[in-house]
Scaffold this motif. Structure first.
Motif, PDB file in Angstrom:
ATOM      1  N   ALA A  28       0.814  -1.210   0.000  1.00  0.00           N
ATOM      2  CA  ALA A  28       0.000   0.000   0.000  1.00  0.00           C
ATOM      3  C   ALA A  28       0.849   1.261   0.000  1.00  0.00           C
ATOM      4  CB  ALA A  28      -0.956  -0.001   1.193  1.00  0.00           C
ATOM      5  N   SER A  29       2.075   1.194   0.512  1.00  0.00           N
ATOM      6  CA  SER A  29       2.962   2.356   0.512  1.00  0.00           C
ATOM      7  C   SER A  29       3.513   2.621  -0.883  1.00  0.00           C
ATOM      8  CB  SER A  29       4.134   2.119   1.465  1.00  0.00           C
ATOM      9  OG  SER A  29       4.941   1.059   0.983  1.00  0.00           O
ATOM     10  N   GLY A  30       3.338   1.671  -1.780  1.00  0.00           N
ATOM     11  CA  GLY A  30       3.930   1.765  -3.111  1.00  0.00           C
ATOM     12  C   GLY A  30       5.282   1.085  -3.182  1.00  0.00           C
ATOM     13  N   VAL A  31       5.826   0.681  -2.035  1.00  0.00           N
ATOM     14  CA  VAL A  31       7.137   0.041  -1.996  1.00  0.00           C
ATOM     15  C   VAL A  31       6.951  -1.471  -2.045  1.00  0.00           C
ATOM     16  CG1 VAL A  31       9.263  -0.259  -0.667  1.00  0.00           C
ATOM     17  CG2 VAL A  31       8.115   1.965  -0.695  1.00  0.00           C
ATOM     18  N   VAL A  32       7.640  -2.113  -3.002  1.00  0.00           N
ATOM     19  CA  VAL A  32       7.511  -3.563  -3.190  1.00  0.00           C
ATOM     20  C   VAL A  32       8.880  -4.200  -3.423  1.00  0.00           C
ATOM     21  CG1 VAL A  32       5.168  -3.417  -4.170  1.00  0.00           C
ATOM     22  CG2 VAL A  32       7.160  -3.359  -5.688  1.00  0.00           C
ATOM     23  N   ILE A  33       8.945  -5.488  -3.161  1.00  0.00           N
ATOM     24  CA  ILE A  33      10.097  -6.297  -3.557  1.00  0.00           C
ATOM     25  C   ILE A  33       9.834  -6.689  -5.002  1.00  0.00           C
ATOM     26  CG2 ILE A  33      11.390  -8.423  -3.166  1.00  0.00           C
ATOM     27  CD1 ILE A  33      10.283  -8.344  -0.250  1.00  0.00           C
ATOM     28  N   SER A  34      10.656  -6.238  -5.919  1.00  0.00           N
ATOM     29  CA  SER A  34      10.377  -6.505  -7.328  1.00  0.00           C
ATOM     30  C   SER A  34      11.212  -7.634  -7.918  1.00  0.00           C
ATOM     31  CB  SER A  34      10.547  -5.249  -8.172  1.00  0.00           C
ATOM     32  OG  SER A  34      11.889  -4.832  -8.171  1.00  0.00           O
ATOM     33  N   TYR A  35      12.371  -7.938  -7.308  1.00  0.00           N
ATOM     34  CA  TYR A  35      13.266  -8.918  -7.923  1.00  0.00           C
ATOM     35  C   TYR A  35      14.237  -9.429  -6.863  1.00  0.00           C
ATOM     36  CZ  TYR A  35      16.598 -10.785 -11.394  1.00  0.00           C
ATOM     37  OH  TYR A  35      17.414 -11.593 -12.150  1.00  0.00           O
ATOM     38  N   VAL A  36      14.537 -10.741  -6.924  1.00  0.00           N
ATOM     39  CA  VAL A  36      15.545 -11.323  -6.034  1.00  0.00           C
ATOM     40  C   VAL A  36      16.501 -12.171  -6.858  1.00  0.00           C
ATOM     41  CG1 VAL A  36      15.993 -12.785  -4.015  1.00  0.00           C
ATOM     42  CG2 VAL A  36      13.894 -11.406  -4.108  1.00  0.00           C
ATOM     43  N   GLU A  37      17.773 -11.833  -6.791  1.00  0.00           N
ATOM     44  CA  GLU A  37      18.846 -12.639  -7.390  1.00  0.00           C
ATOM     45  C   GLU A  37      19.373 -13.505  -6.257  1.00  0.00           C
ATOM     46  OE1 GLU A  37      21.272 -14.031 -10.344  1.00  0.00           O
ATOM     47  OE2 GLU A  37      20.130 -12.206 -10.749  1.00  0.00           O
ATOM     48  N   TYR A  66      21.342 -10.182  -4.435  1.00  0.00           N
ATOM     49  CA  TYR A  66      20.755  -8.880  -4.142  1.00  0.00           C
ATOM     50  C   TYR A  66      19.240  -8.958  -4.269  1.00  0.00           C
ATOM     51  CZ  TYR A  66      20.450  -8.237  -9.227  1.00  0.00           C
ATOM     52  OH  TYR A  66      20.180  -8.399 -10.561  1.00  0.00           O
ATOM     53  N   VAL A  67      18.583  -7.981  -3.667  1.00  0.00           N
ATOM     54  CA  VAL A  67      17.132  -7.825  -3.737  1.00  0.00           C
ATOM     55  C   VAL A  67      16.857  -6.417  -4.246  1.00  0.00           C
ATOM     56  CG1 VAL A  67      14.991  -7.751  -2.395  1.00  0.00           C
ATOM     57  CG2 VAL A  67      16.768  -9.410  -1.804  1.00  0.00           C
ATOM     58  N   VAL A  68      15.946  -6.308  -5.208  1.00  0.00           N
ATOM     59  CA  VAL A  68      15.555  -4.985  -5.717  1.00  0.00           C
ATOM     60  C   VAL A  68      14.246  -4.574  -5.051  1.00  0.00           C
ATOM     61  CG1 VAL A  68      14.915  -3.614  -7.742  1.00  0.00           C
ATOM     62  CG2 VAL A  68      16.680  -5.394  -7.942  1.00  0.00           C
ATOM     63  N   ILE A  69      14.294  -3.409  -4.433  1.00  0.00           N
ATOM     64  CA  ILE A  69      13.112  -2.813  -3.803  1.00  0.00           C
ATOM     65  C   ILE A  69      12.734  -1.616  -4.667  1.00  0.00           C
ATOM     66  CG2 ILE A  69      12.185  -1.753  -1.710  1.00  0.00           C
ATOM     67  CD1 ILE A  69      13.227  -4.589  -1.196  1.00  0.00           C
ATOM     68  N   GLU A  70      11.454  -1.540  -5.057  1.00  0.00           N
ATOM     69  CA  GLU A  70      10.983  -0.449  -5.912  1.00  0.00           C
ATOM     70  C   GLU A  70       9.905   0.360  -5.219  1.00  0.00           C
ATOM     71  OE1 GLU A  70       9.935  -0.932 -10.072  1.00  0.00           O
ATOM     72  OE2 GLU A  70      11.019  -2.831 -10.081  1.00  0.00           O
ATOM     73  N   ASN A  71       9.928   1.651  -5.472  1.00  0.00           N
ATOM     74  CA  ASN A  71       8.847   2.522  -5.020  1.00  0.00           C
ATOM     75  C   ASN A  71       7.965   2.802  -6.225  1.00  0.00           C
ATOM     76  OD1 ASN A  71       7.116   4.468  -4.114  1.00  0.00           O
ATOM     77  ND2 ASN A  71       8.682   5.794  -3.246  1.00  0.00           N
ATOM     78  N   GLU A  72       6.876   2.064  -6.326  1.00  0.00           N
ATOM     79  CA  GLU A  72       5.936   2.228  -7.434  1.00  0.00           C
ATOM     80  C   GLU A  72       4.916   3.320  -7.146  1.00  0.00           C
ATOM     81  OE1 GLU A  72       4.350  -1.741  -7.826  1.00  0.00           O
ATOM     82  OE2 GLU A  72       6.037  -2.369  -9.079  1.00  0.00           O
ATOM     83  N   GLY A  73       5.018   3.934  -5.981  1.00  0.00           N
ATOM     84  CA  GLY A  73       4.074   4.964  -5.584  1.00  0.00           C
ATOM     85  C   GLY A  73       4.392   6.325  -6.178  1.00  0.00           C
ATOM     86  N   LEU A  74       3.582   7.307  -5.819  1.00  0.00           N
ATOM     87  CA  LEU A  74       3.724   8.666  -6.335  1.00  0.00           C
ATOM     88  C   LEU A  74       4.467   9.573  -5.367  1.00  0.00           C
ATOM     89  CD1 LEU A  74       0.129   9.093  -7.802  1.00  0.00           C
ATOM     90  CD2 LEU A  74       2.226   8.444  -9.006  1.00  0.00           C
ATOM     91  N   SER A  75       4.811   9.054  -4.179  1.00  0.00           N
ATOM     92  CA  SER A  75       5.492   9.855  -3.165  1.00  0.00           C
ATOM     93  C   SER A  75       6.791   9.195  -2.747  1.00  0.00           C
ATOM     94  CB  SER A  75       4.614   9.998  -1.916  1.00  0.00           C
ATOM     95  OG  SER A  75       3.379  10.576  -2.232  1.00  0.00           O
ATOM     96  N   ASP A  76       7.765  10.017  -2.356  1.00  0.00           N
ATOM     97  CA  ASP A  76       9.000   9.486  -1.782  1.00  0.00           C
ATOM     98  C   ASP A  76       8.660   8.806  -0.455  1.00  0.00           C
ATOM     99  OD1 ASP A  76      10.106  10.870  -3.895  1.00  0.00           O
ATOM    100  OD2 ASP A  76      11.136  12.358  -2.659  1.00  0.00           O
ATOM    101  N   VAL A  77       9.429   7.754  -0.109  1.00  0.00           N
ATOM    102  CA  VAL A  77       9.184   7.027   1.134  1.00  0.00           C
ATOM    103  C   VAL A  77      10.462   6.997   1.961  1.00  0.00           C
ATOM    104  CG1 VAL A  77       8.555   4.788   2.141  1.00  0.00           C
ATOM    105  CG2 VAL A  77       7.393   5.592   0.074  1.00  0.00           C
TER     106      VAL A  77
END
Length: 155
Positions: A38-47, A59-70
């Motif tokens: 719900a914050s827009g922040v998701v785990i998008s990829y894990v190597e 590594y793990v990629v964390i993405e902010n898919e939201g419209l605001s900085d977190v």
């Protein structure tokens, strides 16, 4: 207006409709804040099983898919065995941006953070990455079985 309906009755009906819409919007916004991502922040990829050395390549990629900085100060990334990475104080993931959290060592930047571990974290034969906010609420998770070929896209 219908025949016989006063302007006051018409305005009252509009006001009640607006109250109902406001209540629905308020309810839905509260429900959205309690669901993962719900914050827009998701785990998008894990190597999880890179070519070569696992510690240096994981590594793990964390993405902010939201419209605001977190502000991710105090957020935690962890696995099923309770290995915990805590995001540094002052780390802000900008809207639309991503960060790689590396298992090994390096110098933190706004696009790459380093756990500084000497041993691998992510199990090659299946594991789950969990992301918790600073209040300890689950924000997102990503699981794999080991049959994905060394990496998994989560969203």
């Amino acid at each position: 207006m219908k025949r016989g309906q006063s302007a006051l009755e018409y305005l009252l009906a509009i006001a009640l409709a607006l109250v109902a819409v406001t209540m629905v919007v308020h309810y839905l916004s509260g429900a959205a804040s309690s669901v993962p991502g719900a914050s827009g922040v998701v785990i998008s990829y894990v190597e999880y099983n890179p070519p070569g050395d696992d510690v240096e390549g994981e590594y793990v990629v964390i993405e902010n898919e939201g419209l605001s900085d977190v502000d991710m100060s105090g957020w935690k990334l962890m696995d099923e065995s309770n290995h915990v990475y805590t995001f540094p104080s002052g780390f802000v993931l900008k809207a639309g941006a991503s960060v790689r959290v590396h298992t090994g060592s390096g110098v933190d930047t706004e696009t790459d953070l380093y756990w500084g571990r000497k041993q691998a974290v992510w199990n090659n034969n299946g594991d789950t990455a969990y992301l918790y906010n600073a209040e300890g609420k689950l924000v997102d998770k990503c699981s794999w079985t080991g049959k994905e070929g060394g990496a998994v896209s989560c969203h």
